[in-house]
Scaffold this motif. Structure first.
Motif, PDB file in Angstrom:
ATOM      1  N   LYS A  10      -8.012   0.728   9.899  1.00 35.22           N
ATOM      2  CA  LYS A  10      -9.164  -0.162   9.726  1.00 35.22           C
ATOM      3  C   LYS A  10      -9.639  -0.719  11.073  1.00 35.22           C
ATOM      4  CE  LYS A  10      -7.952  -1.399   4.961  1.00 35.22           C
ATOM      5  NZ  LYS A  10      -7.938  -2.500   3.961  1.00 35.22           N
ATOM      6  N   TYR A  50     -15.146   1.978  -1.882  1.00 32.94           N
ATOM      7  CA  TYR A  50     -14.400   0.914  -2.555  1.00 32.94           C
ATOM      8  C   TYR A  50     -15.008   0.531  -3.911  1.00 32.94           C
ATOM      9  CZ  TYR A  50     -11.191  -0.097   1.336  1.00 32.94           C
ATOM     10  OH  TYR A  50     -10.193  -0.043   2.276  1.00 32.94           O
ATOM     11  N   HIS A  53     -13.406  -1.498  -6.658  1.00 26.92           N
ATOM     12  CA  HIS A  53     -13.192  -2.940  -6.458  1.00 26.92           C
ATOM     13  C   HIS A  53     -14.474  -3.756  -6.592  1.00 26.92           C
ATOM     14  CE1 HIS A  53      -9.084  -2.296  -5.269  1.00 26.92           C
ATOM     15  NE2 HIS A  53      -9.401  -1.581  -4.207  1.00 26.92           N
ATOM     16  N   ARG A  56     -14.450  -7.220  -7.991  1.00 27.18           N
ATOM     17  CA  ARG A  56     -13.440  -8.163  -7.490  1.00 27.18           C
ATOM     18  C   ARG A  56     -14.078  -9.188  -6.564  1.00 27.18           C
ATOM     19  NH1 ARG A  56      -8.452  -5.131  -7.790  1.00 27.18           N
ATOM     20  NH2 ARG A  56      -7.339  -7.038  -7.253  1.00 27.18           N
ATOM     21  N   PHE A  58     -13.212 -10.264  -3.787  1.00 23.82           N
ATOM     22  CA  PHE A  58     -13.116  -9.975  -2.355  1.00 23.82           C
ATOM     23  C   PHE A  58     -13.994  -8.793  -1.913  1.00 23.82           C
ATOM     24  CE2 PHE A  58      -9.467  -7.950  -4.528  1.00 23.82           C
ATOM     25  CZ  PHE A  58      -9.667  -6.614  -4.185  1.00 23.82           C
ATOM     26  N   LEU A  62     -14.589  -7.424   1.870  1.00 25.29           N
ATOM     27  CA  LEU A  62     -13.945  -6.142   2.159  1.00 25.29           C
ATOM     28  C   LEU A  62     -14.954  -5.179   2.789  1.00 25.29           C
ATOM     29  CD1 LEU A  62     -11.686  -3.992   1.854  1.00 25.29           C
ATOM     30  CD2 LEU A  62     -12.412  -3.694  -0.533  1.00 25.29           C
ATOM     31  N   THR A  92       0.094  -5.037   0.696  1.00 25.34           N
ATOM     32  CA  THR A  92      -1.309  -5.280   1.048  1.00 25.34           C
ATOM     33  C   THR A  92      -1.461  -6.540   1.904  1.00 25.34           C
ATOM     34  OG1 THR A  92      -1.921  -4.309  -1.066  1.00 25.34           O
ATOM     35  CG2 THR A  92      -3.622  -5.551   0.070  1.00 25.34           C
ATOM     36  N   ARG A 103       1.823  -2.797   8.326  1.00 26.78           N
ATOM     37  CA  ARG A 103       1.109  -4.065   8.130  1.00 26.78           C
ATOM     38  C   ARG A 103       1.889  -5.248   8.678  1.00 26.78           C
ATOM     39  NH1 ARG A 103      -1.063  -2.124   2.276  1.00 26.78           N
ATOM     40  NH2 ARG A 103      -3.201  -1.567   2.866  1.00 26.78           N
ATOM     41  N   ILE A 110      -4.822 -10.425   4.728  1.00 26.69           N
ATOM     42  CA  ILE A 110      -4.997  -9.474   3.619  1.00 26.69           C
ATOM     43  C   ILE A 110      -6.297  -8.679   3.785  1.00 26.69           C
ATOM     44  CG2 ILE A 110      -6.105 -11.101   2.021  1.00 26.69           C
ATOM     45  CD1 ILE A 110      -4.255  -9.778  -0.193  1.00 26.69           C
ATOM     46  N   ASP A 111      -7.282  -9.225   4.482  1.00 29.14           N
ATOM     47  CA  ASP A 111      -8.522  -8.482   4.734  1.00 29.14           C
ATOM     48  C   ASP A 111      -8.355  -7.560   5.944  1.00 29.14           C
ATOM     49  OD1 ASP A 111     -10.319  -9.579   2.674  1.00 29.14           O
ATOM     50  OD2 ASP A 111      -9.897 -11.462   3.701  1.00 29.14           O
ATOM     51  N   ASN A 113      -6.019  -5.873   7.328  1.00 33.29           N
ATOM     52  CA  ASN A 113      -4.633  -5.454   7.070  1.00 33.29           C
ATOM     53  C   ASN A 113      -4.311  -4.050   7.619  1.00 33.29           C
ATOM     54  OD1 ASN A 113      -5.967  -3.991   5.111  1.00 33.29           O
ATOM     55  ND2 ASN A 113      -4.572  -4.528   3.450  1.00 33.29           N
ATOM     56  N   HIS A 116      -5.470   1.491   5.203  1.00 28.54           N
ATOM     57  CA  HIS A 116      -5.647   1.776   3.778  1.00 28.54           C
ATOM     58  C   HIS A 116      -4.897   3.061   3.463  1.00 28.54           C
ATOM     59  CE1 HIS A 116      -7.487   2.626  -0.106  1.00 28.54           C
ATOM     60  NE2 HIS A 116      -7.581   3.868   0.324  1.00 28.54           N
TER      61      HIS A 116
HETATM   62  P1  CMP Z   1      -7.011  -1.560   0.709  1.00 29.84           P
HETATM   63  O1  CMP Z   1      -5.757  -0.811   0.487  1.00 29.84           O
HETATM   64  O2  CMP Z   1      -7.948  -1.026   1.716  1.00 29.84           O
HETATM   65  O3  CMP Z   1      -7.801  -1.706  -0.684  1.00 29.84           O
HETATM   66  C1  CMP Z   1      -8.670  -2.784  -0.952  1.00 29.84           C
HETATM   67  C2  CMP Z   1      -8.596  -3.872   0.073  1.00 29.84           C
HETATM   68  O4  CMP Z   1      -9.114  -5.134  -0.331  1.00 29.84           O
HETATM   69  C3  CMP Z   1      -7.153  -4.166   0.419  1.00 29.84           C
HETATM   70  O5  CMP Z   1      -6.639  -3.078   1.155  1.00 29.84           O
HETATM   71  C4  CMP Z   1      -7.285  -5.503   1.158  1.00 29.84           C
HETATM   72  O6  CMP Z   1      -7.543  -5.336   2.545  1.00 29.84           O
HETATM   73  C5  CMP Z   1      -8.532  -6.124   0.526  1.00 29.84           C
HETATM   74  N1  CMP Z   1      -8.230  -7.317  -0.248  1.00 29.84           N
HETATM   75  C6  CMP Z   1      -8.658  -8.568   0.017  1.00 29.84           C
HETATM   76  N2  CMP Z   1      -8.189  -9.439  -0.880  1.00 29.84           N
HETATM   77  C7  CMP Z   1      -7.437  -8.742  -1.754  1.00 29.84           C
HETATM   78  C8  CMP Z   1      -6.661  -9.089  -2.913  1.00 29.84           C
HETATM   79  N3  CMP Z   1      -6.591 -10.338  -3.374  1.00 29.84           N
HETATM   80  N4  CMP Z   1      -5.992  -8.098  -3.551  1.00 29.84           N
HETATM   81  C9  CMP Z   1      -6.064  -6.805  -3.118  1.00 29.84           C
HETATM   82  N5  CMP Z   1      -6.780  -6.433  -2.031  1.00 29.84           N
HETATM   83  C10 CMP Z   1      -7.451  -7.377  -1.352  1.00 29.84           C
END
Ligand code: CMP
Length: 140
Positions: A10, A50, A53, A56, A58, A62, A92, A103, A110-111, A113, A116
């Motif tokens: 990333k 993505y 997601h 979601r 986030f 993201l 994650t 990681r 978490i953002d 990170n 992927h």
């Molecule tokens: P990734 O494996 O790229 O898939 C989705 C991404 O959303 C994840 O890694 C994180 O970087 C991001 N993300 C942010 N907040 C969350 C969360 N609460 N749960 C899961 N993924 C999150």
């Protein structure tokens, strides 16, 4: 079984100049890089990639993070590649990632990170085809 999985380094990890260190983790674990490219994703590419997601909370953050700079995208191949890559990445949330994982060592939040990795054979097939359609995966 020999599998292929889609891996993305990333923008945070590319900016930290640790592509080579992360590639070394893949190779040292017996995963082979069979396709790779650097790209700066557009908003629509990141949203499509993505899409699972999109409901979601986030999702917006993201997508904007993933388009904030270039990423390094690769296909990893090897015995149990999907799970092996997920073990190498760690949880994650880097605060929850085991010591010695990518990681734990390179991610900040978490953002942001660092990496992927596909989570299952079905998603791996879709994700590999998304970035490497057709024949540009090299097997040997
Ligand atoms: P990734 O494996 O790229 O898939 C989705 C991404 O959303 C994840 O890694 C994180 O970087 C991001 N993300 C942010 N907040 C969350 C969360 N609460 N749960 C899961 N993924 C999150």
């Amino acid at each position: 079984a020999i599998e292929r999985t889609l891996s993305i380094i990333k923008p945070d990890a590319v900016a930290k100049n640790v592509i080579g260190k992360i590639y070394d983790r893949f190779e040292s674990a017996g995963l082979k890089i069979v396709a790779s490219k650097m790209a700066h994703l557009s908003q629509s590419e990141a949203e499509q990639f993505y899409a699972v997601h999109k409901e979601r909370p986030f999702f917006k953050d993201l997508v904007s993070f993933m388009i904030s700079g270039p990423v390094m995208i690769q296909v990893l191949q090897g015995e149990g590649a999907i799970l092996k890559n997920r073990d190498l990445m760690g949880a994650t949330d880097p605060k929850k990632a085991e010591k010695g994982t990518i990681r734990a060592d390179f991610a900040d939040s978490i953002d942001a990170n660092a990496v992927h990795g596909s989570d299952a054979p079905e998603t791996a097939a879709v994700e590999v085809a998304f970035f490497f359609p057709g024949m540009n995966v090299f097997n040997r």
